[in-house]
Design an enzyme around this catalytic site. Sequence first.
Site, PDB file in Angstrom:
ATOM      1  N   ALA A 163      42.832  47.195  25.771  1.00 40.80           N
ATOM      2  CA  ALA A 163      44.205  47.295  24.729  1.00 40.80           C
ATOM      3  C   ALA A 163      43.851  46.268  23.629  1.00 40.80           C
ATOM      4  O   ALA A 163      43.650  44.990  23.785  1.00 40.80           O
ATOM      5  CB  ALA A 163      45.286  46.798  25.635  1.00 40.80           C
ATOM      6  N   HIS A 164      44.161  46.825  22.523  1.00 43.34           N
ATOM      7  CA  HIS A 164      44.025  45.992  21.313  1.00 43.34           C
ATOM      8  C   HIS A 164      44.642  46.718  19.978  1.00 43.34           C
ATOM      9  O   HIS A 164      44.668  45.845  18.967  1.00 43.34           O
ATOM     10  CB  HIS A 164      42.539  45.662  20.901  1.00 43.34           C
ATOM     11  CG  HIS A 164      41.671  46.873  20.353  1.00 43.34           C
ATOM     12  ND1 HIS A 164      41.311  47.942  21.233  1.00 43.34           N
ATOM     13  CD2 HIS A 164      41.485  46.814  19.248  1.00 43.34           C
ATOM     14  CE1 HIS A 164      40.610  48.669  20.426  1.00 43.34           C
ATOM     15  NE2 HIS A 164      40.826  48.458  19.078  1.00 43.34           N
ATOM     16  N   ARG A 165      45.283  47.603  20.201  1.00 43.81           N
ATOM     17  CA  ARG A 165      45.918  48.295  18.874  1.00 43.81           C
ATOM     18  C   ARG A 165      46.983  47.502  18.414  1.00 43.81           C
ATOM     19  O   ARG A 165      47.804  47.214  19.265  1.00 43.81           O
ATOM     20  CB  ARG A 165      46.706  49.851  19.294  1.00 43.81           C
ATOM     21  CG  ARG A 165      45.463  50.851  19.456  1.00 43.81           C
ATOM     22  CD  ARG A 165      45.337  51.718  18.513  1.00 43.81           C
ATOM     23  NE  ARG A 165      44.197  51.216  17.438  1.00 43.81           N
ATOM     24  CZ  ARG A 165      42.957  51.321  17.987  1.00 43.81           C
ATOM     25  NH1 ARG A 165      42.480  52.126  18.843  1.00 43.81           N
ATOM     26  NH2 ARG A 165      41.842  50.752  17.061  1.00 43.81           N
TER      27      ARG A 165
END
Length: 361
Positions: free
Chosen positions: A202-204
Site C-alpha cells: 500500500a502506498h497510494r
Amino acid sequence: MRIATVVGNRPQFVKAAAISGPLRTEHEEVLIHTGQHHDDTLSRVFFDELGLARPDRELQIAGASNTSQTARMMTALEPLLGELEPDAVLVYGDTNSTLAGAIAAAQAQLPVVHVEAGMRSFDRTMPEELNRVLTDHCSELLLCSSDAAAENLRRESVLGHVAVVGDVMVDVAERWRPRALADQATRAEYGVSDGEYLLVTAHRAGNVDDPTRLVALVELIEALPGPVVFPVHPRTRVRLEQAGLYSRLEDVQELRLAGPLGYAEFTALLCRARAVLTDSGGVQKEAYLAGVPCVTLRANTEWTETVLTGWNALVDLDAVAALAALEAPHPAERPSLYGDGHAAERCVQAIGALLMPGPRL
Ligand code: UDP
C-alpha cells in the site's frame, strides 16, 4: 537514432528493463533518472537485479508537492534535452517523471513515446490519473497494454498514433517466473508456506496521506487472517510512524513487516501467495499474471480486465468486503489479457516506424 528515456521510480525501472535492451540493439539510448525514487531500496536494487544500464544523467529531484516536483523536473529537462538533441523522448506510466518528460519534450518539439498509454481510473483526484491523461495528449506515439486502453484514447481523440503492443511488465514477469516459483529460500526467510499467506502492499496517496483512511488501512490489515507479509513502502512507513500506527502493526500476530523488497524477493513472495492485497497498479497486474487472486484496496482500477475476469475484487478499505473477497473461489479461466511477453519488441518496432519514413504498425 538517439532516444532519451526519462525514468524516476520503481515501476518505471521494471518497464525500462523490458525495453532498454532491445531498444539499444537498434538505437542509442540515453537514460535520464529524475531521482523521484532515489534510495537504494526503490531504485538501485532494480538496476542491479534487472540488469538495467546505469543512468547516463541523474537529476536528483525528489520530495516536495507534485506540482513543484514536476516543475523542477521540467526545468532541469529543458536544457538537458537541448544538449542531448534526442530524436524522441520515451516515458513510462503515470508519474511526475512521466509528465515532466512528456511536456519538456513536447515543448522542445520532440516526439514523445508513451509506454502504457491509455490507462484510466476515471478518478481525477489521483495524481497518477492527471499525469496519464496529460501525457497521452502530448504524445506522438501511444503504446497500449490492452484494447481497452486504446479505446480510452480513441474516445478522448488523442492526436498521436495509437498501437496495442501488449504490456512490457508481462515480458519481465514471464522471464522471472521460473526463478520466482523456485525461490523457496525467500519464502522460508519470511517463515511462510506456499499458498498459505497473504502479501500486502500500500502506498497510494489516497490511502496513506489521509489520516482517517490510514487508520482504516491499519484496521483492515489487523483483520486479515495470518500469516501476512507486508513490505512497507517508505512513504507509507513515514505516514504510519507520524500517526503512531507503525508500532501498532508491529504488535499484530503473524504479520511480517519488511522494508520495500527487490523485484526478485517480491515476485518470489507474490507468485506463491494465497492472495495479494494492494493499491498498486503493477502489483494487480502481476498477481493476475501469476494466477494469484487480488484484492484491491481502492474503489477503482485502471486494470479493469482483471476485475471483469473475476481475479481482482475492488474493496477500497472495507475490511469486511476484503475478508469476503478472500473467501471467494477464484475462477477456472484466466485468459491472456496483456500480451504474450513480447511487448518490448513491438515497442521498439513501433518506435523505429515512428522515426523512419515508411508504414507504421
Ligand atoms: N515491487 C517490488 N518490491 C516491493 C513492492 C513492489 O519489487 O516491495 C514491484 C512490483 O513487483 C511491481 C512494481 O514494484 O513490478 C510496482 O511498483 P509500485 O507498486 O511502486 O507502483 P505502481 O505500479 O502502483 O505504479
